[in-house]
Design a protein around this motif. Structure first.
Motif, mmCIF file in Angstrom:
data_model
loop_
_atom_site.group_PDB
_atom_site.id
_atom_site.type_symbol
_atom_site.label_atom_id
_atom_site.label_comp_id
_atom_site.label_asym_id
_atom_site.label_seq_id
_atom_site.Cartn_x
_atom_site.Cartn_y
_atom_site.Cartn_z
ATOM 1 N N ILE A 8 1.069 -1.899 -0.110
ATOM 2 C CA ILE A 8 0.030 0.294 -0.322
ATOM 3 C C ILE A 8 0.548 1.022 0.115
ATOM 4 C CG2 ILE A 8 -1.722 1.341 1.157
ATOM 5 C CD1 ILE A 8 -2.857 -1.236 2.411
ATOM 6 N N SER A 17 2.212 2.090 -3.404
ATOM 7 C CA SER A 17 1.388 2.106 -4.817
ATOM 8 C C SER A 17 1.413 3.645 -4.881
ATOM 9 C CB SER A 17 0.613 1.594 -4.182
ATOM 10 O OG SER A 17 -0.473 1.764 -2.949
ATOM 11 N N GLY A 18 1.408 4.059 -2.919
ATOM 12 C CA GLY A 18 1.020 5.737 -3.058
ATOM 13 C C GLY A 18 2.449 6.240 -3.736
ATOM 14 N N PRO A 23 -10.698 0.516 0.342
ATOM 15 C CA PRO A 23 -9.481 2.052 0.104
ATOM 16 C C PRO A 23 -8.579 1.024 0.131
ATOM 17 C CG PRO A 23 -11.397 2.587 2.216
ATOM 18 C CD PRO A 23 -11.061 0.569 1.614
ATOM 19 N N ARG A 65 -6.393 2.009 -4.791
ATOM 20 C CA ARG A 65 -5.627 3.025 -4.878
ATOM 21 C C ARG A 65 -4.608 2.234 -5.674
ATOM 22 N NH1 ARG A 65 -2.790 4.598 0.570
ATOM 23 N NH2 ARG A 65 -0.524 5.939 -1.163
ATOM 24 N N ALA A 66 -4.874 0.806 -5.744
ATOM 25 C CA ALA A 66 -2.965 0.584 -6.799
ATOM 26 C C ALA A 66 -3.299 0.062 -7.843
ATOM 27 C CB ALA A 66 -2.445 -1.317 -5.639
ATOM 28 N N ARG A 67 -2.590 -0.142 -8.834
ATOM 29 C CA ARG A 67 -2.740 -0.820 -10.653
ATOM 30 C C ARG A 67 -1.590 -2.075 -10.462
ATOM 31 N NH1 ARG A 67 -5.808 2.260 -8.846
ATOM 32 N NH2 ARG A 67 -6.940 3.381 -10.250
ATOM 33 N N ARG A 85 -10.111 11.828 -14.316
ATOM 34 C CA ARG A 85 -10.322 12.732 -13.190
ATOM 35 C C ARG A 85 -10.164 14.138 -13.867
ATOM 36 N NH1 ARG A 85 -8.648 9.719 -8.717
ATOM 37 N NH2 ARG A 85 -8.800 7.385 -9.192
ATOM 38 N N THR A 111 -12.540 6.971 -7.797
ATOM 39 C CA THR A 111 -11.830 6.713 -6.856
ATOM 40 C C THR A 111 -13.418 5.802 -6.224
ATOM 41 O OG1 THR A 111 -9.907 7.753 -6.117
ATOM 42 C CG2 THR A 111 -10.572 6.402 -4.516
#
Length: 728
Positions: free
Chosen positions: A278, A281-282, A441, A445-447, A538, A545
């Motif tokens: 996580i 990924s950010g 959540p 947020r990751a791909r 976006r 999201t």
């Protein structure tokens, strides 16, 4: 001081265990970081070395040396075979690689069990090492101390080769700049083959030397693979020293942690894995380069055959895009015939499903009907995978988590005399959806490969919790003995196979109908639009999201309904029903059907159950082998799934408009792959080409939205299906 002294032996054991994992994980990291291959058969390579070493061990130094040479060579050859097997997938991405190598692992594991037996094999070490020595006042096995030395020698040798030799320079160049490597006269493909062979050799050598620690047995490959994945995730792909530290940390958790905190130790590994993923990924770390960067990648034989067949002037063959454009024009023109034809096409797949489900009881006996009921439960799980992977663009191996939540919720409801089927389904779906609200959540947020690994961690944490929470879940023994489900209020409990099947069929038809309506609604169009062009959506003000979270929660509700159906069908649930293998089977079912085909996912689930339970009954003991063959065949022969054989499927492109290819960017979408299109099954929502400047949400109208005008595509061309770029 006494407490510290008592933990000395587990602490040293942790070092030995960690060094063993380091040798294995170094090969896995090398294969993924350099060759770009997500090798889920790496644990099987360890098992090859372990079985070979155990078979040749005779308690002498010569037997140990012979086993080391033979086990290393066998695993090295298997690594080279893996390189050849994954070469045609160079343009497809990591999802195809994961499915293919998992299938090969099933095949390899079954062959090892057939060759060496289903029991764990004893390993005889040389007499000089088959003793104990004094270690700070404690007796400690001499072999484990010797293994620590051998593992350090292997680690030092590998580091020297990678950093001080021309071969190591070529490997680093293949990872960082394969195009530049090709200009020097070295083929990146040859280097990648050598890397996978070397990774196999490392796993094989670790298997031979580590057999007295993690012995050869039916579950050895799975255990080693999961622990190695955790090490690679925690250590990263760029530093062997970081991998070493992570491996020793994992080893200490497995030994010292179990000794100090046995209730918490099982959670620590996968919780740490999820947390690291996580955080990364950010930061948006790039995925490793893979063989898709070759100037001339190996051709895909199945794709070549499809292209040749596409050139054959079959009678009645027409342009799918032209037919769709004509139908859309007729519907937009307001003619009654056009609207009727569009409505019939929309409901035809669901009607076909109803007809098939109605006819099956006339053709099957009681046992086959029970298998059909289980296939329907697995099919709903596969549909949830289709929503997350095909429509939201987030590949998942963790949908068994909400599936398990739904199953155990229904079991507890039944224990408390809440046996009405519709109530069980609705409550289980709601609880599973709430579970996804909590985990969503972290996932959305990751791909790419990162989200795949996060979902693996979520699924494993859920399975561990089920095994540990014995007062609620029954632990590894599972839950059974609760009252049977009633199809409706005041109805009789479902005991007969026909009645259970009919109940399952009605539930599946209702749930699938709701799913299709939602996916083809304006909200569903926004979801597919956000997958196709996330940055543009976006930029135009769309809360992408939120769309992804809603899709993930909705897919969780589908999985929860499937879990509820599982209880109604088999009246029993255990961790084995919701483990990693079931997650892989659900993903395979979605791929077989076509990754965006809801009806196709049900067909894929039926094919899997038929292969695993019906065919395997005619060939006892070979269920994993048959499933492995199905995995391999699906990846090679059905990259667009069964739906791709029925409807024209557009070529996938990544978000920047380039031709879809996996490896470098970790894009995962399309059919079974990133480089191939996401098929549109009959009756499933199409993926439109987003307009150049999407309107804000309040005025959004998709090309096929019922409340907005159709937007024609350029020159009646197939709209490209875009896939999310991945990070790891």
């Amino acid at each position: 001081m006494g407490a510290l002294d008592a933990q000395l032996v587990p602490a040293v054991d942790g070092v030995a265990y960690g060094l063993l994992l380091f040798v294995v994980a170094a090969g896995l990291s090398l294969a993924f970081g350099t060759a770009g291959v997500l090798n889920l058969a790496h644990g099987t390579l360890y098992a090859v070395g372990a079985y070979t070493g155990a078979e040749l061990s005779d308690g002498t130094w010569g037997g140990l040396a012979l086993g080391l040479v033979a086990g290393t060579a066998a695993a090295c050859a298997a690594g080279a075979v893996l390189s050849a097997a994954t070469a045609p997938l160079a343009r497809r991405g990591h999802l195809d690689q994961a499915l293919l190598t998992f299938g090969l692992a099933l095949i390899g594991g079954n062959l090892l069990v057939e060759g060496f037996g289903a029991d764990e094999m004893p390993v005889r070490v040389p007499d000089a090492l088959d003793t104990s020595v004094d270690l700070l006042g404690h007796r400690y096995p001499a072999y484990r101390l010797g293994f620590i030395v051998m593992a350090l020698v292997l680690a030092a040798a590998g580091t020297w080769v990678l950093t001080r030799t021309r071969a190591g320079a070529a490997v680093r160049a293949a990872a960082d700049d394969p195009e530049m490597l090709a200009t020097t006269g070295l083929s990146p493909r040859v280097v990648h083959t050598g890397v996978l062979a070397a990774a196999g050799a490392l796993a094989g050598a670790a298997g031979v030397l580590g057999a007295p620690i993690i012995g050869p047995g039916p579950s050895t490959g799975d255990t080693v693979l999961m622990l190695s994945l955790v090490v690679v995730v925690l250590g990263g792909l760029r530093s062997l020293w970081a991998t070493l530290v992570a491996a020793i940390g994992v080893g200490e958790v497995q030994t010292l942690g179990v000794s100090v905190a046995p209730d918490w130790a099982p959670y620590l590994l996968f919780a740490a894995m999820a947390a690291v993923l996580i955080l990364r990924s950010g930061r948006g770390l790039a995925e490793p380069h893979g063989p898709d960067h070759d100037a001339d990648p190996p051709p895909d034989p199945a794709e070549r055959l499809r292209r040749r067949l596409a050139q054959v002037p079959w009678p009645g063959r027409g342009a799918p895009a032209a037919r769709r454009a004509k139908a859309a024009a007729a519907a937009a023109g307001g003619t009654g015939a056009g609207r009727t034809a569009a409505a019939l096409r929309a409901v035809a797949p669901l009607l076909a499903l109803v007809v098939v489900l109605a006819v099956l009881p006339m053709m099957l006996d009681a046992y086959a009907l029970s298998l059909a009921g289980y296939a329907l439960a697995l099919g709903l799980l596969a549909v949830s995978v289709t929503v997350v992977t095909g429509y939201a663009g987030l590949p998942t191996l963790g949908q068994t988590a909400p599936f398990a939540v739904g199953a155990y919720t229904t079991a507890k409801l039944a224990e408390n005399d809440w046996t009405v089927g519709p109530v069980q389904v609705v409550v289980s779906a709601a609880v599973a959806a709430a579970f996804c609200v909590v985990t969503g959540p972290a996932v959305i947020r990751a791909r790419g490969t990162t989200v795949l690994m996060i979902t693996v961690a979520v699924g494993e944490l859920t399975a561990i919790a089920i095994g540990q929470w014995k007062s609620v879940t029954g632990g590894t023994d599972g839950l059974a003995g609760f009252p049977s489900t009633q199809a409706f209020w005041g109805g009789e409990p479902l005991f007969e196979e026909l009645a259970i099947y009919q109940y399952a069929a009605v539930v599946v038809v209702c749930v699938v109908a709701v799913a299709l309506v939602l996916l083809r609604s304006p909200a569903g169009k926004l979801l597919t639009g956000s997958r196709a062009a996330e940055e543009r959506m976006r930029a135009s003000g769309h809360p992408v999201t939120r769309y992804l979270l809603v899709a993930y929660v909705g897919a969780g509700a589908l999985a929860g309904a499937g879990g509820s159906l599982l209880i109604a069908v088999q009246s029993y649930v255990s961790p084995a029903d919701v483990g990693f293998e079931i997650a892989a089977l659900a993903l395979l079912a979605a791929v077989i059907g076509g990754i965006t085909s809801v009806i196709g996912a049900l067909v894929g689930a039926g094919l899997i159950v038929y292969t695993r339970d019906w065919l395997a009954g005619s060939w006892p003991g070979h269920g994993p082998l048959l499933l492995g063959v199905l995995f391999v065949a699906a990846v090679y022969l059905l990259p667009r799934g069964l739906a791709g054989l029925v409807s024209g499927a557009p070529r996938a492109v990544v978000a920047d408009g380039k031709d879809g290819a996996g490896g470098a960017d970790g894009a995962v979408g399309g059919g079974a792959s990133a480089g191939l299109p996401a098929p549109r099954g009959p009756g499933d929502a199409e993926t439109p080409e987003p307009p150049e400047s999407p309107e804000p949400p309040e005025s959004e109208h998709s090309p096929e939205s019922p409340d907005g005008p159709a937007v024609p595509g350029p020159a009646d061309a197939d709209p490209p299906v875009r896939i999310r770029k991945g990070t790891t």
